[in-house]
Design an enzyme around this catalytic site. Structure first.
Site, short mmCIF file in Angstrom:
data_model
loop_
_atom_site.label_atom_id
_atom_site.label_comp_id
_atom_site.label_asym_id
_atom_site.label_seq_id
_atom_site.Cartn_x
_atom_site.Cartn_y
_atom_site.Cartn_z
N ASP B 197 0.83 -1.22 -0.06
CA ASP B 197 0.03 -0.16 -0.18
C ASP B 197 0.94 1.23 -0.01
OD1 ASP B 197 -2.15 1.63 0.38
OD2 ASP B 197 -2.55 1.01 2.37
N GLY B 370 -7.93 4.55 6.78
CA GLY B 370 -7.69 3.14 7.16
C GLY B 370 -6.15 2.65 6.32
N HIS B 371 -5.62 3.88 5.77
CA HIS B 371 -4.13 3.49 5.09
C HIS B 371 -3.02 4.01 5.79
CE1 HIS B 371 -6.12 2.08 1.32
NE2 HIS B 371 -6.93 2.92 1.65
#
Lengths: 556, 556
Positions: B197, B370-371
């Site tokens: 990510d 969320g990252h």
């Protein structure tokens, strides 16, 4: 069947932050079998003791157990973890000492200075050492000094993760990042108790990497037209290295000011931890002729210590240079709790002379703390997933915060033991409970200043107690003027009854010190220091002895 | 001797952030042997395509290789990772699908809705699965949805750490923290390439735990005298759960608004992930009589989607309740890049009706991303210590920032492959290099709104192409008035030459839509939507067909 138990005995480092000395005892069938000692540091008392500059741990508890001490392991090279060793090593029965490279060098040099000898075994991080029925394995960790370690201590009843002073620095300016595998593996294998640094437990987030400081040095240096002056702990080799690198980049000649600063940088250079081209190291005399924008001073005295290199600059006592407008002074260390007055005193003096002073209160990135914030601490908990916790290296409020952190991660607060010095914990059949308390007292050492403490010849505490003590009390009003005659009381020095004249002369001396000079009202600690200096000189001249002098000032 | 190679083929999820679909190919002696597919999500195009709401991955590359597909592994239950599966599963040859519990439930429900069948194997985290000569082991990870995973993919030539959407959440509100041991162990065993990510690569520090949001909900609810309305992605079960818990605490009845929100919360409740007492769940009709301070609405539509539950509230279209002064609306999700206008449009409408709207721009702790931020990403790098990197799930600027992060940790930038969709990487004898590009195109799906996308019956894209397309162009001035007649062009719908009347009527319809109503100038996307709705209805009534309608507005 053989039954093992372990007792943890903190003889220092708990509540008082510094003066780290931890004892792990292994019992077999209720008989003490093996002792492992971790760290042996000096302490900076939070509440300033009367005229006392630092303390060393009280090891009287160990006096009749010397033969059980299998080893003394040192976690890193800061004074509060190694500084008491020269004073206590003989009393501990000279056990084998283990430490990483930089720590070893610092310790060995300390002993050389005191004309003592020591052999420190440089640890192999791959190895598991056996000390009686204890096992120990060092873990590469990060802090504000290179070669910082944690220690995994194995025992027949379970493992302890001894995790003092650290932060999780993913980009340390020197050396490798923490050995996450070893840490997490220890958690997977099972940790009975995590002993964790807790000093940063109040601060949210993750601690900044030491590397951020280097960028700040460069940015500040770029903007500075005058002298660039950086002050930090002289043991903070990482920070010194980053300042040196910035100076090299901007072609400023580097001057190490203060004995501790000179020595530590030289030691670090010798083992390759501080690469500086010879021609960029200046001698103080050169300061007279060099243009200010070609100068970078790295000075001891970040805690505002009286008589330190920085304090001399602030007091216009440096014989080769003066603070001028355009100069920039960077405090790259937080005041140790209790030192705030001294630090702000020095800052006021520097600003009064036109310097631009940058310190952590106004510029966060100057001082990336060496101690992990909440997230660092939480990571270590998640990594090791212990059954029990003992927060070390913090005061009561840090311990409470640490309890909250552990609770926030789902642990029961009853699993966290927030101890006082001397309070012990038994580990017995997977359970932990409080044991009998061990008595300790502070052992005071009188010296000049904190940061330089490792490098001055200290009076041996036995000698001090044989020389006696002189207490002097002074009461002043808000303007700093005496409101009553000073008082002097002595013990174990000379018998007062027959020495009225001596004590009267001493009182006159104090009154002379207290007279306002040129309208300037001195800071209380400076006055204390002057009283102490004057009385010391006076008593030595008069009686040839050096009692411990304590000066107490009460301001109404 | 047998010679293995691996090729990584991203058919989506790279540069475009969403529409995740990654292909790992194993070659034996240059012959394709095994294929592993990770994720199969819908995409939200960054640049809004003409009237198209979302896209699905183009799998034409796989069409002649179906027999090699050994498995499809899903990392977590977000739409951009699972949403395209109902449209593509048959075309992929219905390979075995593996996912964690919540993800499985979401997928199975999605198929049930579309009257399709699927069996998803719920993964055992202890197990190493074999798929041809690939091995795969799921890692417990944390994100904004429970049961998020990473996947360690083993192959004869080395291991890949497939690490999409994550943050290192030490205190997830539901489920366990990341399995640090498994992650760090994979690094110790050796990772050839880390696929990470990178969406948070621009943001310094560590991402806040999801748990912080619960505290904020409570604080805000305590202060709110009117209705409490929270909006987020309907798949964000952790956040919904925390809002529900706050509502229970303050004794507010909970109303789930929007189909997706109703369904997901019900699914989560069924598997025990969202415990709500029956009596605290309200039916919308009850809103008429309940006092506002007894109400907590959890509404879909956090991206400002037209027709969503929240947008209906903002447009005074909800038949049971109206926004009133004293109401509080919390946006607990950031706008997906490209959706900002819609989101701010809804916020303006809500504020105009006297509500207090809190959104991430003004209150950071409402939406803990969320990252992972930079520190989360750096930790994963240090944990896995890979030879190569491929940043996934971010745009070009995130990829560049990720390169910088890796460089800051001492890796050479040449080890980081920032790919475009379809660009491939060969892993061959410990080395990695670019392979031939695979052609992909965006496959558009026309639907109503983003957040609810998983739950409406979508037109099959084949049907769309058989129905044809109608393009409409409108040119307006700053005040929103038409400056010329609209234009309509169609392809594959009805032959324009013989249908002048049909197209003329359609033009009149558009002109009617464009007339200012009650002085209110509509937001461009609303106008588009209205044009599309009107034309759709009109063409269906007139010709019984449903062409894809595209509306483009140019404002001078």
């Amino acid at each position: 069947m053989e039954k093992f138990k372990v007792r943890f005995v903190p003889l220092g480092g708990i509540v008082g932050v510094t003066k780290n000395l931890y004892v792990y005892e292994l019992y077999l069938d209720d008989k003490l079998k093996d002792i492992l000692i971790i760290d042996c540091g000096i302490g900076f008392p939070l509440e300033k003791e009367l005229g006392v500059d630092f303390v060393i741990p009280d090891i009287s508890y160990l006096q009749d157990k010397k033969d059980k001490i299998r080893a003394l392991l040192l976690t890193h090279g800061h004074e509060d973890h190694i500084g008491a060793l020269p004073y206590l090593y003989d009393s501990l029965g000279r056990p084998p000492v283990y430490a990483s490279k930089l720590t070893s060098v610092f310790v060995e040099n300390k002993f050389k200075e005191n004309k003592q000898r020591i052999t420190v075994t440089r640890v192999d991080f791959e190895k598991v050492y056996s000390f009686g029925d204890f096992r120990a394995s060092f873990v590469k960790m990060t802090h504000s000094i290179p070669d910082t370690t944690h220690i995994i201590i194995g025992s027949p009843i379970g493992s302890f993760y001894h995790g003092p002073d650290f932060k999780l620095d993913l980009t340390p300016p020197y050396g490798s990042p923490p050995d996450f595998y070893k840490i997490v593996k220890s958690g997977k294998d099972g940790i009975l108790c995590l002993l964790s640094d807790c000093l940063g437990a109040e601060r949210p987030g993750l601690t900044l990497s030491e590397s951020i400081v280097g960028q700040t040095f460069e940015d500040e240096m770029r903007k500075t037209k005058g002298k660039f002056i950086m002050t930090t702990f002289s043991s903070n080799i990482s920070r010194i290295r980053q300042c040196v690198e910035a100076a090299i980049k901007f072609n400023r000649k580097i001057f190490f000011l203060g004995r501790s600063m000179k020595q530590n940088s030289q030691l670090a250079a010798e083992i390759g931890y501080l690469p500086v081209p010879e021609k960029l190291i200046g001698r103080e005399e050169e300061l007279i002729k060099l243009p200010p924008n070609k100068v970078c001073l790295i000075a001891a005295g970040s805690q505002g210590q009286y008589g330190s290199a920085l304090s001399k600059l602030a007091d216009k006592q440096n014989q080769y240079t003066r603070i001028k407008p355009g100069d920039k002074i960077i405090f790259s260390s937080d005041p140790i709790p209790g030192n705030e007055n001294e630090v702000y005193g020095v800052i006021e003096d520097l600003v009064a002379q036109g310097a631009d002073v940058v310190y952590s209160d106004i510029a966060d990135q100057l001082h990336s703390s060496g101690h992990g914030n909440q997230e660092d601490l939480k990571f270590l908990i998640r990594f090791t997933n212990p059954a029990y916790f003992i927060p070390i290296g913090g005061t009561i409020r840090h311990q409470k915060q640490y309890e909250n952190l552990a609770e926030g991660l789902g642990y029961d607060k009853s699993k966290v033991f927030s101890l006082n010095e001397g309070e012990t914990i038994w580990f017995d059949g997977g359970k932990a409970y409080k044991g009998q308390e061990v008595e300790t007292k502070n052992i005071y050492v009188d010296a000049y200043g904190v940061g330089d403490v490792g490098n001055i010849v200290l009076r041996d505490r036995k000698t001090i107690s044989s020389e006696g003590v002189v207490f002097s009390f002074v009461i002043i009003d808000k303007t700093g003027r005496l409101v009553a005659r000073p008082k002097i009381v002595s013990r174990g020095f000379v018998f007062e009854k027959g020495e009225e004249k001596l004590y009267n002369d001493a009182l006159f001396l104090i009154e002379k010190v207290m007279k306002p000079k040129g309208g300037k009202i001195l800071e209380l600690n400076h006055i204390k220091r002057e009283i102490i200096d004057n009385l010391e000189g006076f008593f030595f001249k008069e009686r040839g002895r050096r009692p411990l002098i304590v000066a107490e000032i009460v301001q109404l």
